[in-house]
Design a protein around this motif. Structure first.
Motif, PDB file in Angstrom:
ATOM      1  N   LEU A 108       0.830  -1.208   0.000  1.00 53.35           N
ATOM      2  CA  LEU A 108       0.000   0.000   0.000  1.00 53.35           C
ATOM      3  C   LEU A 108       0.866   1.260   0.000  1.00 53.35           C
ATOM      4  O   LEU A 108       0.595   2.221  -0.727  1.00 53.35           O
ATOM      5  CB  LEU A 108      -0.928  -0.001   1.220  1.00 53.35           C
ATOM      6  N   ALA A 109       1.917   1.249   0.814  1.00 52.04           N
ATOM      7  CA  ALA A 109       2.825   2.402   0.861  1.00 52.04           C
ATOM      8  C   ALA A 109       3.524   2.599  -0.481  1.00 52.04           C
ATOM      9  O   ALA A 109       3.744   3.735  -0.917  1.00 52.04           O
ATOM     10  CB  ALA A 109       3.861   2.197   1.966  1.00 52.04           C
ATOM     11  N   LEU A 110       3.857   1.497  -1.148  1.00 50.16           N
ATOM     12  CA  LEU A 110       4.477   1.575  -2.467  1.00 50.16           C
ATOM     13  C   LEU A 110       3.521   2.192  -3.484  1.00 50.16           C
ATOM     14  O   LEU A 110       3.924   3.049  -4.303  1.00 50.16           O
ATOM     15  CB  LEU A 110       4.883   0.164  -2.907  1.00 50.16           C
ATOM     16  N   ALA A 111       2.250   1.791  -3.431  1.00 45.82           N
ATOM     17  CA  ALA A 111       1.264   2.318  -4.367  1.00 45.82           C
ATOM     18  C   ALA A 111       0.988   3.801  -4.142  1.00 45.82           C
ATOM     19  O   ALA A 111       0.639   4.524  -5.089  1.00 45.82           O
ATOM     20  CB  ALA A 111      -0.035   1.521  -4.249  1.00 45.82           C
ATOM     21  N   ILE A 112       1.147   4.269  -2.917  1.00 47.22           N
ATOM     22  CA  ILE A 112       0.909   5.685  -2.617  1.00 47.22           C
ATOM     23  C   ILE A 112       2.186   6.498  -2.762  1.00 47.22           C
ATOM     24  O   ILE A 112       2.190   7.602  -3.325  1.00 47.22           O
ATOM     25  CB  ILE A 112       0.332   5.834  -1.188  1.00 47.22           C
ATOM     26  N   GLY A 113       3.304   5.971  -2.259  1.00 49.35           N
ATOM     27  CA  GLY A 113       4.546   6.736  -2.243  1.00 49.35           C
ATOM     28  C   GLY A 113       5.162   6.950  -3.607  1.00 49.35           C
ATOM     29  O   GLY A 113       5.792   7.987  -3.851  1.00 49.35           O
ATOM     30  N   THR A 114       4.980   5.999  -4.540  1.00 46.86           N
ATOM     31  CA  THR A 114       5.597   6.140  -5.862  1.00 46.86           C
ATOM     32  C   THR A 114       4.995   7.293  -6.661  1.00 46.86           C
ATOM     33  O   THR A 114       5.739   8.176  -7.120  1.00 46.86           O
ATOM     34  CB  THR A 114       5.483   4.818  -6.644  1.00 46.86           C
ATOM     35  N   PRO A 115       3.678   7.345  -6.862  1.00 38.84           N
ATOM     36  CA  PRO A 115       3.142   8.515  -7.585  1.00 38.84           C
ATOM     37  C   PRO A 115       3.348   9.827  -6.826  1.00 38.84           C
ATOM     38  O   PRO A 115       3.546  10.872  -7.446  1.00 38.84           O
ATOM     39  CB  PRO A 115       1.653   8.189  -7.744  1.00 38.84           C
ATOM     40  N   ILE A 164       1.811   1.877   9.483  1.00 48.25           N
ATOM     41  CA  ILE A 164       2.810   1.493   8.486  1.00 48.25           C
ATOM     42  C   ILE A 164       2.884   2.525   7.364  1.00 48.25           C
ATOM     43  O   ILE A 164       3.983   2.934   6.942  1.00 48.25           O
ATOM     44  CB  ILE A 164       2.477   0.102   7.914  1.00 48.25           C
ATOM     45  N   LEU A 165       1.740   2.965   6.865  1.00 45.46           N
ATOM     46  CA  LEU A 165       1.721   3.938   5.774  1.00 45.46           C
ATOM     47  C   LEU A 165       2.372   5.250   6.187  1.00 45.46           C
ATOM     48  O   LEU A 165       3.174   5.824   5.434  1.00 45.46           O
ATOM     49  CB  LEU A 165       0.276   4.192   5.332  1.00 45.46           C
ATOM     50  N   ILE A 172       9.639   6.188   0.912  1.00 37.69           N
ATOM     51  CA  ILE A 172       9.568   5.789  -0.495  1.00 37.69           C
ATOM     52  C   ILE A 172       9.516   7.011  -1.399  1.00 37.69           C
ATOM     53  O   ILE A 172      10.225   7.094  -2.416  1.00 37.69           O
ATOM     54  CB  ILE A 172       8.342   4.885  -0.717  1.00 37.69           C
ATOM     55  N   ALA A 173       8.689   7.990  -1.030  1.00 33.54           N
ATOM     56  CA  ALA A 173       8.573   9.201  -1.854  1.00 33.54           C
ATOM     57  C   ALA A 173       9.882   9.972  -1.885  1.00 33.54           C
ATOM     58  O   ALA A 173      10.337  10.412  -2.957  1.00 33.54           O
ATOM     59  CB  ALA A 173       7.446  10.080  -1.314  1.00 33.54           C
ATOM     60  N   ASN A 174      10.513  10.139  -0.741  1.00 32.14           N
ATOM     61  CA  ASN A 174      11.786  10.880  -0.701  1.00 32.14           C
ATOM     62  C   ASN A 174      12.884  10.140  -1.446  1.00 32.14           C
ATOM     63  O   ASN A 174      13.755  10.774  -2.064  1.00 32.14           O
ATOM     64  CB  ASN A 174      12.197  11.124   0.754  1.00 32.14           C
ATOM     65  N   GLY A 175      12.890   8.812  -1.392  1.00 30.59           N
ATOM     66  CA  GLY A 175      13.876   8.048  -2.150  1.00 30.59           C
ATOM     67  C   GLY A 175      13.714   8.244  -3.643  1.00 30.59           C
ATOM     68  O   GLY A 175      14.706   8.404  -4.371  1.00 30.59           O
ATOM     69  N   LEU A 218      12.997   2.283  -1.322  1.00 38.03           N
ATOM     70  CA  LEU A 218      12.176   1.110  -1.035  1.00 38.03           C
ATOM     71  C   LEU A 218      12.729   0.325   0.148  1.00 38.03           C
ATOM     72  O   LEU A 218      11.971  -0.131   1.010  1.00 38.03           O
ATOM     73  CB  LEU A 218      12.104   0.210  -2.267  1.00 38.03           C
ATOM     74  N   LYS A 219      14.048   0.155   0.183  1.00 33.73           N
ATOM     75  CA  LYS A 219      14.653  -0.560   1.309  1.00 33.73           C
ATOM     76  C   LYS A 219      14.395   0.178   2.616  1.00 33.73           C
ATOM     77  O   LYS A 219      14.065  -0.438   3.633  1.00 33.73           O
ATOM     78  CB  LYS A 219      16.158  -0.711   1.077  1.00 33.73           C
ATOM     79  N   GLN A 220      14.545   1.482   2.581  1.00 35.52           N
ATOM     80  CA  GLN A 220      14.288   2.262   3.790  1.00 35.52           C
ATOM     81  C   GLN A 220      12.805   2.223   4.134  1.00 35.52           C
ATOM     82  O   GLN A 220      12.429   2.177   5.316  1.00 35.52           O
ATOM     83  CB  GLN A 220      14.767   3.693   3.599  1.00 35.52           C
ATOM     84  N   GLY A 221      11.952   2.247   3.094  1.00 36.50           N
ATOM     85  CA  GLY A 221      10.514   2.168   3.337  1.00 36.50           C
ATOM     86  C   GLY A 221      10.120   0.858   3.998  1.00 36.50           C
ATOM     87  O   GLY A 221       9.273   0.833   4.891  1.00 36.50           O
TER      88      GLY A 221
END
Length: 297
Positions: A108-115, A164-165, A172-175, A218-221
């Protein structure tokens, strides 16, 4: 004059010959499969030796009674706790409860943090508005979100995912933002020339070029996801939530069961290492190999 021209021609010939020799050397690099014995010696043996040394030192501290037994249990006591959970059939259920929560929350964090990262990195106004907020959220301890999440959502899995989010999305967003900032402007101009703009430019140009920074995010996320979940399970423990590793750790504290506490800590550590070795390390090696930064073997 003629001798000078001859010398220049000879130098050019030598330079071309050197260049061709260098290219031939690059082409002739032998790609070999690493022998199993070499892998065992270089990759498997060092961590095994390290674990054995830790166990030896741990046992020596217990044998010489450096501290009270209830403060530092023997490795055999921790092993006994593990075997009890195995016989009762609760070991894998406890592991899966926490791992499934962490993985689902991370997706879920990946789906939100990437865009969100793409938006912040490509739109100056958005970056000026929420860029500092993301940086601040990343430095905020995840445990701080447990109390408001419980009040907002109650003692349930939704509260866990919210924590978690809030812990993983900023990382993830900052990376991704850091990765995009390191993309050479020439790549972007070349993509625009070829018609890769907007979503196409982001998918075919920006994301592949920003992969190293994105993977670091992603690793840090994931690390933030795992730590956030453990904090939430420890603080907001409830029978309705099921028994996870965080609750197992808290139960050990409540029962003054130091062996159970050590077992929970070791299991949390093992899960973190396993996810890194099984998911992120292969991804990182694949990216480095495609960029010519890692020898094939």
């Amino acid at each position: 004059m003629a001798s000078t021209e001859t010398t220049l021609k000879e130098q050019k010939t030598d330079d071309l010959a050197g260049l061709e020799a260098g290219l031939d050397a690059l082409d002739s690099v032998q790609i070999r499969r690493t022998p199993v014995g070499e892998v065992l010696v270089k990759k498997v043996l060092p961590p095994v030796v390290a674990v054995v040394l830790v166990l030896v030192v741990w046992q020596l501290l217990v044998s010489f009674k450096v501290t009270d037994e209830y403060k530092l249990p023997a490795p055999s006591a921790v092993w006994d706790s593990l075997t009890v959970m195995w016989r009762e059939g609760t070991l894998f259920s406890v592991l899966w409860t926490s791992v499934s929560r962490a993985l689902y929350g991370f997706v879920l964090a990946l789906a939100i943090g990437t865009p969100l990262g793409l938006l912040v990195s490509r739109v100056k106004f958005v970056r000026a508005a929420i860029g500092p907020i993301l940086a601040g959220l990343q430095s905020l301890p995840s445990v701080a979100w447990v109390a408001p999440a419980v009040l907002w959502l109650g003692l349930n899995d939704s509260m866990m995912y919210a924590v978690i989010l809030l812990g993983a999305v900023p990382s993830i967003a900052n990376g991704l933002v850091a990765g995009v900032d390191q993309v050479p402007p020439l790549f972007l101009r070349a993509g625009q020339t070829l018609g890769a703009t907007g979503v196409k430019g982001a998918w075919y140009i920006v994301m592949p070029a920003a992969l190293p920074g994105y993977l670091a995010g992603l690793k840090q996320g994931w690390a933030f996801s795992w730590r956030s979940l453990m904090a939430a399970e420890i603080i907001a423990s409830s029978p309705d939530l099921g028994l996870g590793l965080g609750q197992l750790l808290e139960n050990g504290r409540n029962n003054i069961d130091m062996a159970g506490i050590f077992l929970a800590i070791i299991l949390i550590l093992i899960v973190g290492i396993a996810i890194d070795l099984l998911i992120f390390s292969p991804l990182e090696r694949a990216v480095l190999r495609r960029r010519g930064l890692l020898a094939r073997g």
